[in-house]
Write a protein that holds these residues in place. Structure first.
Motif, PDB file in Angstrom:
ATOM      1  N   LYS A 143       4.079  -9.334  18.898  1.00 19.82           N
ATOM      2  CA  LYS A 143       4.566 -10.364  17.992  1.00 19.82           C
ATOM      3  C   LYS A 143       4.264 -10.024  16.529  1.00 19.82           C
ATOM      4  O   LYS A 143       3.427  -9.182  16.238  1.00 19.82           O
ATOM      5  CB  LYS A 143       3.942 -11.719  18.327  1.00 19.82           C
ATOM      6  N   ASN A 144       4.959 -10.746  15.637  1.00 21.26           N
ATOM      7  CA  ASN A 144       4.700 -10.698  14.181  1.00 21.26           C
ATOM      8  C   ASN A 144       4.835  -9.308  13.581  1.00 21.26           C
ATOM      9  O   ASN A 144       4.010  -8.864  12.776  1.00 21.26           O
ATOM     10  CB  ASN A 144       3.315 -11.272  13.869  1.00 21.26           C
ATOM     11  N   ILE A 145       5.893  -8.610  13.976  1.00 14.54           N
ATOM     12  CA  ILE A 145       6.176  -7.314  13.359  1.00 14.54           C
ATOM     13  C   ILE A 145       6.911  -7.587  12.043  1.00 14.54           C
ATOM     14  O   ILE A 145       7.983  -8.196  12.032  1.00 14.54           O
ATOM     15  CB  ILE A 145       7.034  -6.439  14.277  1.00 14.54           C
ATOM     16  N   LYS A 146       6.336  -7.166  10.954  1.00 12.62           N
ATOM     17  CA  LYS A 146       6.889  -7.435   9.630  1.00 12.62           C
ATOM     18  C   LYS A 146       8.177  -6.651   9.417  1.00 12.62           C
ATOM     19  O   LYS A 146       8.236  -5.436   9.639  1.00 12.62           O
ATOM     20  CB  LYS A 146       5.867  -7.063   8.549  1.00 12.62           C
ATOM     21  N   VAL A 147       9.232  -7.352   8.981  1.00 15.48           N
ATOM     22  CA  VAL A 147      10.523  -6.726   8.743  1.00 15.48           C
ATOM     23  C   VAL A 147      10.605  -6.269   7.289  1.00 15.48           C
ATOM     24  O   VAL A 147      10.348  -7.050   6.363  1.00 15.48           O
ATOM     25  CB  VAL A 147      11.681  -7.709   9.040  1.00 15.48           C
ATOM     26  N   THR A 148      10.943  -5.013   7.095  1.00 14.68           N
ATOM     27  CA  THR A 148      11.183  -4.499   5.753  1.00 14.68           C
ATOM     28  C   THR A 148      12.687  -4.369   5.544  1.00 14.68           C
ATOM     29  O   THR A 148      13.453  -4.234   6.502  1.00 14.68           O
ATOM     30  CB  THR A 148      10.514  -3.132   5.551  1.00 14.68           C
ATOM     31  N   THR A 149      13.094  -4.439   4.294  1.00 14.10           N
ATOM     32  CA  THR A 149      14.530  -4.396   3.993  1.00 14.10           C
ATOM     33  C   THR A 149      14.862  -3.161   3.159  1.00 14.10           C
ATOM     34  O   THR A 149      14.033  -2.653   2.396  1.00 14.10           O
ATOM     35  CB  THR A 149      14.963  -5.653   3.224  1.00 14.10           C
ATOM     36  N   ILE A 150      16.100  -2.689   3.338  1.00 13.83           N
ATOM     37  CA  ILE A 150      16.609  -1.598   2.515  1.00 13.83           C
ATOM     38  C   ILE A 150      17.933  -2.050   1.908  1.00 13.83           C
ATOM     39  O   ILE A 150      18.542  -3.019   2.364  1.00 13.83           O
ATOM     40  CB  ILE A 150      16.805  -0.293   3.326  1.00 13.83           C
ATOM     41  N   ASN A 151      18.341  -1.359   0.846  1.00 14.82           N
ATOM     42  CA  ASN A 151      19.573  -1.686   0.125  1.00 14.82           C
ATOM     43  C   ASN A 151      19.538  -3.112  -0.432  1.00 14.82           C
ATOM     44  O   ASN A 151      20.543  -3.843  -0.416  1.00 14.82           O
ATOM     45  CB  ASN A 151      20.800  -1.491   1.013  1.00 14.82           C
TER      46      ASN A 151
ATOM     47  N   LYS B  39      19.411  -3.892  -3.472  1.00 13.51           N
ATOM     48  CA  LYS B  39      20.224  -3.945  -4.688  1.00 13.51           C
ATOM     49  C   LYS B  39      21.642  -4.427  -4.401  1.00 13.51           C
ATOM     50  O   LYS B  39      22.348  -4.891  -5.288  1.00 13.51           O
ATOM     51  CB  LYS B  39      20.264  -2.577  -5.355  1.00 13.51           C
ATOM     52  N   PHE B  40      22.043  -4.328  -3.158  1.00  8.53           N
ATOM     53  CA  PHE B  40      23.375  -4.794  -2.784  1.00  8.53           C
ATOM     54  C   PHE B  40      23.532  -6.273  -3.095  1.00  8.53           C
ATOM     55  O   PHE B  40      24.574  -6.718  -3.565  1.00  8.53           O
ATOM     56  CB  PHE B  40      23.602  -4.541  -1.292  1.00  8.53           C
ATOM     57  N   LEU B  41      22.459  -7.069  -2.847  1.00  3.94           N
ATOM     58  CA  LEU B  41      22.515  -8.493  -3.144  1.00  3.94           C
ATOM     59  C   LEU B  41      22.158  -8.777  -4.595  1.00  3.94           C
ATOM     60  O   LEU B  41      22.763  -9.626  -5.245  1.00  3.94           O
ATOM     61  CB  LEU B  41      21.568  -9.263  -2.216  1.00  3.94           C
ATOM     62  N   ASN B  42      21.149  -8.085  -5.104  1.00  6.97           N
ATOM     63  CA  ASN B  42      20.715  -8.336  -6.478  1.00  6.97           C
ATOM     64  C   ASN B  42      21.834  -8.086  -7.487  1.00  6.97           C
ATOM     65  O   ASN B  42      21.932  -8.753  -8.507  1.00  6.97           O
ATOM     66  CB  ASN B  42      19.505  -7.474  -6.817  1.00  6.97           C
ATOM     67  N   SER B  43      22.694  -7.125  -7.182  1.00  7.22           N
ATOM     68  CA  SER B  43      23.786  -6.813  -8.091  1.00  7.22           C
ATOM     69  C   SER B  43      24.797  -7.948  -8.161  1.00  7.22           C
ATOM     70  O   SER B  43      25.587  -8.038  -9.081  1.00  7.22           O
ATOM     71  CB  SER B  43      24.484  -5.521  -7.643  1.00  7.22           C
ATOM     72  N   LYS B  44      24.776  -8.826  -7.171  1.00  8.24           N
ATOM     73  CA  LYS B  44      25.705  -9.957  -7.123  1.00  8.24           C
ATOM     74  C   LYS B  44      25.027 -11.260  -7.543  1.00  8.24           C
ATOM     75  O   LYS B  44      25.531 -12.335  -7.263  1.00  8.24           O
ATOM     76  CB  LYS B  44      26.270 -10.097  -5.709  1.00  8.24           C
ATOM     77  N   GLU B  45      23.871 -11.172  -8.193  1.00  6.37           N
ATOM     78  CA  GLU B  45      23.115 -12.355  -8.622  1.00  6.37           C
ATOM     79  C   GLU B  45      22.815 -13.280  -7.444  1.00  6.37           C
ATOM     80  O   GLU B  45      22.943 -14.497  -7.534  1.00  6.37           O
ATOM     81  CB  GLU B  45      23.861 -13.101  -9.729  1.00  6.37           C
ATOM     82  N   LYS B  46      22.464 -12.651  -6.345  1.00 13.52           N
ATOM     83  CA  LYS B  46      22.079 -13.390  -5.151  1.00 13.52           C
ATOM     84  C   LYS B  46      20.638 -13.051  -4.801  1.00 13.52           C
ATOM     85  O   LYS B  46      20.114 -11.997  -5.140  1.00 13.52           O
ATOM     86  CB  LYS B  46      22.981 -13.031  -3.960  1.00 13.52           C
ATOM     87  N   SER B  47      19.989 -13.951  -4.096  1.00 14.46           N
ATOM     88  CA  SER B  47      18.653 -13.676  -3.576  1.00 14.46           C
ATOM     89  C   SER B  47      18.699 -13.832  -2.065  1.00 14.46           C
ATOM     90  O   SER B  47      19.581 -14.509  -1.530  1.00 14.46           O
ATOM     91  CB  SER B  47      17.623 -14.639  -4.169  1.00 14.46           C
ATOM     92  N   TYR B  48      17.786 -13.199  -1.398  1.00 13.60           N
ATOM     93  CA  TYR B  48      17.742 -13.306   0.054  1.00 13.60           C
ATOM     94  C   TYR B  48      16.334 -13.649   0.496  1.00 13.60           C
ATOM     95  O   TYR B  48      15.344 -13.333  -0.176  1.00 13.60           O
ATOM     96  CB  TYR B  48      18.198 -11.999   0.710  1.00 13.60           C
ATOM     97  N   ALA B  49      16.265 -14.302   1.639  1.00 12.53           N
ATOM     98  CA  ALA B  49      14.974 -14.594   2.262  1.00 12.53           C
ATOM     99  C   ALA B  49      15.161 -14.512   3.763  1.00 12.53           C
ATOM    100  O   ALA B  49      16.041 -15.179   4.331  1.00 12.53           O
ATOM    101  CB  ALA B  49      14.483 -15.989   1.861  1.00 12.53           C
ATOM    102  N   LEU B  50      14.377 -13.663   4.394  1.00 20.10           N
ATOM    103  CA  LEU B  50      14.462 -13.522   5.850  1.00 20.10           C
ATOM    104  C   LEU B  50      13.873 -14.764   6.506  1.00 20.10           C
ATOM    105  O   LEU B  50      12.786 -15.210   6.153  1.00 20.10           O
ATOM    106  CB  LEU B  50      13.700 -12.278   6.305  1.00 20.10           C
ATOM    107  N   GLU B  51      14.604 -15.331   7.454  1.00 20.29           N
ATOM    108  CA  GLU B  51      14.102 -16.498   8.154  1.00 20.29           C
ATOM    109  C   GLU B  51      13.064 -16.076   9.200  1.00 20.29           C
ATOM    110  O   GLU B  51      12.804 -14.886   9.393  1.00 20.29           O
ATOM    111  CB  GLU B  51      15.264 -17.270   8.783  1.00 20.29           C
TER     112      GLU B  51
END
Length: 410
Positions: free
Chosen positions: A39-47, A49-61
């Motif tokens: 359990k509780n394996i931390k998820v890392t993200t790649i790319n 900038k794909f969202l940041n370039s669109k003035e968006k933010s993300y949050a993993l649920e």
């Protein structure tokens, strides 16, 4: 016999197979295959900038973690933790439903285990990034020297711009600069950091919030405490036949701080009667709970915690009494050296009315301090208005003229 045994290949093969089976049985008994959940394996993200370039933010649920089933020998599984695995999500492959595939694998590729379903779908909360200005509130901690108190705060600059996900920005109730004033006797100034708080008073800590400055110059003004009295003014008259019996104010004083030149001009806190707060003054006693801070002069502040102020205006039936006194007790104001003045009567009677408890305090002419103003009289004047000391709740009536003789001095 020996020769027959040595040449019997079938028996040799049988013995080998029997030994192999025995080995497998022994291994499985001593170190069997098992399945566990990591359990509780931390998820890392790649790319990202794909969202940041669109003035968006993300949050993993799900707090940005996943769980996975792992199969392997018990001796291997026993030592595994979530730190032995990586989970990676490629945000450039975000689906139309805002979900992303998470790939899970062991950090050690040589590890003899099997990951059951090494691909998981994780929902991603995608929001607009906005920037909003917030006023900076300077709050003090600690207590100044005894007899001193904080009398107002300020910061330079007075506001801060915060950039971040829309939901986080809307969750900010206030931005605070905390300034230590412990044992202060004079004004305190310092560069302090800023903290954003939500409606529950909890600090908002997030890597997704960016302030356009990390430090501000905060200042607290330290003044000597002064105690002021409190009075209710502009009291209306109750209904006919009734009078104000008493005005009870609790507490009757308030400790404040502020510039000396302002406090010297305002030795008393004046509360103007407001019918929208107290109600109409008729035949019954009225009462209200007030915030004294709303009635303090500008740049004057309460010293310490401010309690509610209770004001009760007691209304009672009106009573009357007559008071007769020598006219020599009447003070003549603004006399001229050109004239001589004399009253036409040696004694005068005035009818005083009000609540009984007020009338009980009027015992002699000294209590009402009668006077006339002769600044505009001359030889043609035969009557002047008689005035009395103002006493809350006391009515002297309207027929208060007194005869006077004015003669020019030759």
């Amino acid at each position: 016999m020996k020769k027959m045994i040595k040449n019997n290949w079938f028996m040799k093969l049988f013995a080998f197979l029997l030994a192999a089976i025995a080995w497998v049985i022994i291994i499985n008994i001593s170190d069997p295959t098992d399945t566990v959940v990591i359990k509780n394996i931390k998820v890392t993200t790649i790319n990202d900038k794909f969202l940041n370039s669109k003035e968006k933010s993300y949050a993993l649920e799900d707090n940005g973690v996943v769980s996975v089933q792992v199969q392997g020998r018990r001796t291997i599984l026993r030592g595994l933790t979530n730190e032995d695995f990586t989970a990676e999500a490629d945000l450039s492959k975000l689906s139309l439903t805002s979900a992303v595939e998470v790939h899970i694998k062991p950090k050690n590729a040589k590890l003899d285990i099997l990951i059951i379903n090494d691909k998981k779908m994780l929902n991603v909360k995608v929001e607009n990034i906005i920037s909003t200005p917030f006023p900076i509130i300077v709050k003090t901690k600690g207590k100044p020297k005894e007899g001193m108190a904080v009398g107002g705060t300020e910061s330079t600059p007075s506001e801060v711009n915060i950039r971040g996900p829309e939901s986080l920005i809307h969750n900010i109730k206030e931005v605070v600069a905390s300034l230590n004033v412990e044992d202060a006797m004079t004004d305190i100034t310092a560069d302090v950091s800023l903290t954003a708080y939500d409606g529950k008073g909890e600090a908002i800590v997030s890597d997704n919030l960016e302030m356009d400055r990390t430090l501000v110059n905060a200042k607290a003004h330290i003044f000597k405490i002064r105690r002021l009295g409190i009075s209710v003014i502009d009291l209306p008259k109750p209904e006919e036949g009734y009078a104000i019996g008493d005005v009870q104010i609790n507490p009757s004083t308030v400790d404040v701080v502020g510039p000396k030149e302002i406090l010297d001009k305002h030795p008393l806190v004046k509360i103007a009667y407001d019918e929208s707060i107290f109600g109409k003054l008729g035949t019954e006693t009225v009462q209200a709970s007030l915030n004294i801070g709303e009635y303090l002069p500008e740049n004057v502040y309460p010293a310490g915690e401010l309690e509610k102020l209770t004001v009760q205006i007691v209304v009672a039936r009106k009573e009357s009494k007559s008071l007769t006194f020598d006219t020599s007790k009447i003070d003549m104001k603004n006399k001229s050296t050109k004239y001589g003045y004399a009253f036409k009567e040696s004694r005068h009677t005035v009818t005083v009315s009000g609540a009984a408890n007020r009338l009980n305090h009027i015992l002699s002419v000294a209590d009402i301090a009668p006077y006339i103003d002769v600044s505009e009289v001359d030889e043609t004047t035969d009557k002047v208005m008689l005035h009395f000391k103002y006493i809350p709740g006391i009515d002297y009536g309207t027929e208060n003229e007194i005869g006077i003789t004015v003669k020019k001095i030759e």
